[in-house]
Design a protein around this motif. Structure first.
Motif, PDB file in Angstrom:
ATOM      1  N   GLY A   9       0.777  -1.225   0.000  1.00 17.84           N
ATOM      2  CA  GLY A   9       0.000   0.000   0.000  1.00 17.84           C
ATOM      3  C   GLY A   9       0.811   1.278   0.000  1.00 17.84           C
ATOM      4  O   GLY A   9       0.270   2.369  -0.216  1.00 17.84           O
ATOM      5  N   THR A  10       2.111   1.183   0.228  1.00 17.75           N
ATOM      6  CA  THR A  10       2.976   2.367   0.184  1.00 17.75           C
ATOM      7  C   THR A  10       3.610   2.547  -1.188  1.00 17.75           C
ATOM      8  O   THR A  10       4.504   3.366  -1.355  1.00 17.75           O
ATOM      9  N   CYS A  11       3.117   1.783  -2.164  1.00 19.90           N
ATOM     10  CA  CYS A  11       3.625   1.860  -3.544  1.00 19.90           C
ATOM     11  C   CYS A  11       5.093   1.485  -3.626  1.00 19.90           C
ATOM     12  O   CYS A  11       5.889   2.113  -4.349  1.00 19.90           O
ATOM     13  N   ARG A  12       5.451   0.452  -2.867  1.00 20.34           N
ATOM     14  CA  ARG A  12       6.788  -0.135  -2.934  1.00 20.34           C
ATOM     15  C   ARG A  12       6.627  -1.620  -3.219  1.00 20.34           C
ATOM     16  O   ARG A  12       5.651  -2.243  -2.819  1.00 20.34           O
ATOM     17  N   TRP A  13       7.599  -2.184  -3.932  1.00 25.41           N
ATOM     18  CA  TRP A  13       7.560  -3.615  -4.180  1.00 25.41           C
ATOM     19  C   TRP A  13       7.701  -4.351  -2.853  1.00 25.41           C
ATOM     20  O   TRP A  13       8.472  -3.944  -1.981  1.00 25.41           O
ATOM     21  N   ALA A  14       6.926  -5.424  -2.674  1.00 19.68           N
ATOM     22  CA  ALA A  14       6.993  -6.206  -1.443  1.00 19.68           C
ATOM     23  C   ALA A  14       8.384  -6.800  -1.297  1.00 19.68           C
ATOM     24  O   ALA A  14       8.973  -7.304  -2.253  1.00 19.68           O
ATOM     25  N   ARG A  15       8.906  -6.723  -0.081  1.00 15.72           N
ATOM     26  CA  ARG A  15      10.231  -7.269   0.199  1.00 15.72           C
ATOM     27  C   ARG A  15      10.283  -7.714   1.651  1.00 15.72           C
ATOM     28  O   ARG A  15       9.576  -7.170   2.515  1.00 15.72           O
ATOM     29  N   CYS A  16      11.072  -8.723   1.959  1.00 14.54           N
ATOM     30  CA  CYS A  16      11.234  -9.197   3.320  1.00 14.54           C
ATOM     31  C   CYS A  16      11.797  -8.074   4.180  1.00 14.54           C
ATOM     32  O   CYS A  16      12.802  -7.444   3.826  1.00 14.54           O
ATOM     33  N   GLY A  17      11.151  -7.833   5.295  1.00 14.00           N
ATOM     34  CA  GLY A  17      11.604  -6.783   6.193  1.00 14.00           C
ATOM     35  C   GLY A  17      10.772  -5.527   6.134  1.00 14.00           C
ATOM     36  O   GLY A  17      11.008  -4.590   6.899  1.00 14.00           O
ATOM     37  N   ASP A  18       9.775  -5.500   5.230  1.00 16.24           N
ATOM     38  CA  ASP A  18       8.952  -4.292   5.134  1.00 16.24           C
ATOM     39  C   ASP A  18       7.778  -4.290   6.120  1.00 16.24           C
ATOM     40  O   ASP A  18       7.020  -3.329   6.196  1.00 16.24           O
ATOM     41  N   GLY A  19       7.650  -5.368   6.893  1.00 20.80           N
ATOM     42  CA  GLY A  19       6.586  -5.421   7.881  1.00 20.80           C
ATOM     43  C   GLY A  19       5.260  -5.931   7.352  1.00 20.80           C
ATOM     44  O   GLY A  19       4.291  -6.040   8.097  1.00 20.80           O
ATOM     45  N   PHE A  20       5.218  -6.252   6.051  1.00 20.76           N
ATOM     46  CA  PHE A  20       3.999  -6.786   5.442  1.00 20.76           C
ATOM     47  C   PHE A  20       4.273  -8.212   4.970  1.00 20.76           C
ATOM     48  O   PHE A  20       5.316  -8.474   4.366  1.00 20.76           O
ATOM     49  N   VAL A  21       3.333  -9.115   5.231  1.00 23.47           N
ATOM     50  CA  VAL A  21       3.516 -10.508   4.815  1.00 23.47           C
ATOM     51  C   VAL A  21       3.087 -10.662   3.366  1.00 23.47           C
ATOM     52  O   VAL A  21       1.898 -10.529   3.043  1.00 23.47           O
ATOM     53  N   HIS A  22       4.054 -10.903   2.494  1.00 22.74           N
ATOM     54  CA  HIS A  22       3.757 -11.130   1.081  1.00 22.74           C
ATOM     55  C   HIS A  22       3.265 -12.561   0.933  1.00 22.74           C
ATOM     56  O   HIS A  22       4.027 -13.520   1.100  1.00 22.74           O
ATOM     57  N   ALA A  23       1.997 -12.712   0.641  1.00 24.64           N
ATOM     58  CA  ALA A  23       1.363 -14.029   0.663  1.00 24.64           C
ATOM     59  C   ALA A  23       2.041 -15.034  -0.252  1.00 24.64           C
ATOM     60  O   ALA A  23       2.050 -16.234   0.031  1.00 24.64           O
ATOM     61  N   ALA A  24       2.608 -14.586  -1.328  1.00 26.92           N
ATOM     62  CA  ALA A  24       3.167 -15.506  -2.311  1.00 26.92           C
ATOM     63  C   ALA A  24       4.518 -16.075  -1.898  1.00 26.92           C
ATOM     64  O   ALA A  24       4.916 -17.130  -2.399  1.00 26.92           O
ATOM     65  N   SER A  25       5.231 -15.419  -0.988  1.00 23.71           N
ATOM     66  CA  SER A  25       6.588 -15.865  -0.716  1.00 23.71           C
ATOM     67  C   SER A  25       7.018 -15.785   0.742  1.00 23.71           C
ATOM     68  O   SER A  25       8.110 -16.250   1.068  1.00 23.71           O
ATOM     69  N   GLU A  26       6.223 -15.209   1.630  1.00 24.34           N
ATOM     70  CA  GLU A  26       6.643 -15.047   3.009  1.00 24.34           C
ATOM     71  C   GLU A  26       5.701 -15.760   3.985  1.00 24.34           C
ATOM     72  O   GLU A  26       4.494 -15.813   3.755  1.00 24.34           O
ATOM     73  N   GLU A  27       6.266 -16.311   5.067  1.00 25.61           N
ATOM     74  CA  GLU A  27       5.458 -16.891   6.130  1.00 25.61           C
ATOM     75  C   GLU A  27       5.125 -15.844   7.184  1.00 25.61           C
ATOM     76  O   GLU A  27       4.107 -15.940   7.869  1.00 25.61           O
ATOM     77  N   CYS A  28       5.984 -14.854   7.302  1.00 26.32           N
ATOM     78  CA  CYS A  28       5.837 -13.834   8.327  1.00 26.32           C
ATOM     79  C   CYS A  28       6.705 -12.647   7.947  1.00 26.32           C
ATOM     80  O   CYS A  28       7.551 -12.746   7.048  1.00 26.32           O
TER      81      CYS A  28
END
Length: 409
Positions: A134-153
């Motif tokens: 939602g901040t218009c940034r590509w999802a990445r580990c460490g951004d505090g958002f769980v990317h459903a396709a690749s992250e568990e947490c």
């Protein structure tokens, strides 16, 4: 002649008017000898007034001078004219959606579906679990958002490879109950939800049936593996758990010592055998516990320990850990339970119950300290009789039941 003409003229005019509609008088001229027509023509050309005049009146509307109001209203604002007007939030006069003002005269913003300067992406939604957060940034580990396709947490800056039940720097779940590794304060971790195998789904070793029932109220009666606390959780044993009687939580271990050169066991030796398994010789506590004990003893349910192989029999209830409080103590013709017969006690000094009616003159005064009576049972599970034995170790049996002793009425 002139005077005569003036006298005749009115008559001629009248005749001319009458003849005006006749076929012989028309606008192109008069015929010869048509004096009326000629007279009429002369009258009109002479310009002299006549008393009878036919005039054709043309009505001319009055000249009206109107002053039209001059409009001072400006044209309606148009998005793209470079002027911010009306409900426009901006207007830079172009159709470029990549600058600060879009072609619909609204300012650019993250979430509008258009990638602007300073944005890595913009998918037009506020979903933080997809590829563009939602901040218009590509999802990445460490951004505090769980990317459903690749992250568990993803705990953002708090990601820690060592934090128990935390999230690692690789955005996978860290050490936790259920990862098949013993971490933190866990007793065990077998990565399953089988509550009967000795390691509960909470990663706690079951130490008794009561502990299991307390942790899992829905636990059902059956065979369980436990790690008795008296053994320091170093050894486990298979027991039968009654999860129903008196609220559930009674533990039963079958012991059969009839093998090789082994002899039968009195209460003292039976207690020593039970102690090897972190338990005590059975004490029946309530009427429901008596019935449950009878059913366990006479049903092939859990395999016995101790070397023998007899799966079931009434002799598993031949001796109990109920002893005289003092030498020569009796029940004074009262029922054998801790309320009616304080002269006898349970081995752990907790309440006991065998029956609620007296039996003959038993227990009598002829007995030995730390010795069990010999018990017999009716087919319905009630105590038939109990008799003191004064010699040796008192009553004895190859087979008996042990329990943890943590379930009290």
């Amino acid at each position: 002649m002139a005077a005569a003409s003036r006298v005749l003229l009115p008559g001629l005019v009248a005749a001319a008017l009458a003849a005006a509609t006749a076929p012989g008088c028309h606008s192109s001229g008069c015929r010869d000898s048509d004096y009326a027509c000629a007279a009429l023509a002369d009258t009109h050309t002479s310009g002299e007034p006549d008393t009878t005049t036919t005039e054709t009146t043309t009505s001319t509307p009055p000249l009206t001078t109107s002053t039209e109001p001059t409009s001072t209203t400006e044209p309606p604002p148009t998005c793209g004219d470079g002027v911010v007007a009306g409900d426009e939030l901006c207007d830079d006069g172009n159709a470029d959606d990549l600058d600060a003002c879009k072609s619909d005269c609204t300012p650019t913003a993250c979430g509008d579906g258009v990638v602007q300067a300073g944005e890595e992406c913009d998918d037009g939604n506020a979903d933080d679990s997809d590829a563009c957060v939602g901040t218009c940034r590509w999802a990445r580990c460490g951004d505090g958002f769980v990317h459903a396709a690749s992250e568990e947490c993803d705990d953002g800056p708090a990601n820690d490879n060592q934090a128990y039940e935390g999230c690692t720097t690789g955005c996978v779940r860290g050490p936790r109950c259920g990862d098949a590794l013993v971490n933190g304060d866990e007793d065990c971790d077998d990565n399953n939800t089988d509550e009967t195998d000795g390691c509960m789904s909470s990663c706690v070793e079951a130490k008794s049936c009561l502990q299991v029932k307390t942790a899992l109220p829905e636990a059902s009666t059956g065979q369980y593996r436990i790690w008795p606390e008296a053994l320091g959780s170093e050894n486990s044993v298979d027991v039968w758990c009654d999860m129903d009687s008196d609220g559930g939580g009674y533990t039963f271990l079958k012991v059969d010592t009839e093998f090789g050169l082994e002899s039968d066991k009195g209460a003292k030796k039976a207690e020593e055998v039970c102690k090897k398994y972190g338990m005590h010789l059975l004490v029946t506590r309530t009427p429901a516990h008596v019935m449950s004990s009878y059913e366990v003893a006479t049903t092939a349910n859990v395999a016995p320990v101790g070397g023998g192989t007899v799966p079931a029999g009434i002799d598993y209830l031949a001796i109990l850990a109920i002893y005289p409080t003092t030498p020569g103590a009796t029940c004074e013709l009262k029922a054998l339970n801790s309320t009616d017969c304080p002269g006898w006690r349970a081995g752990d000094d907790q309440p006991y119950w065998v029956r609620d009616t007296p039996y003959a003159d038993q227990p009598d005064a002829d007995h030995c300290a730390g010795c069990s009576m010999f018990y017999k049972w009716n087919p319905d599970g009630t105590a038939k009789s109990y008799t003191t034995v004064s010699f040796g170790e008192g009553a004895s049996s190859y087979r008996f039941l042990c329990d943890i002793g943590d379930k009290h009425p």
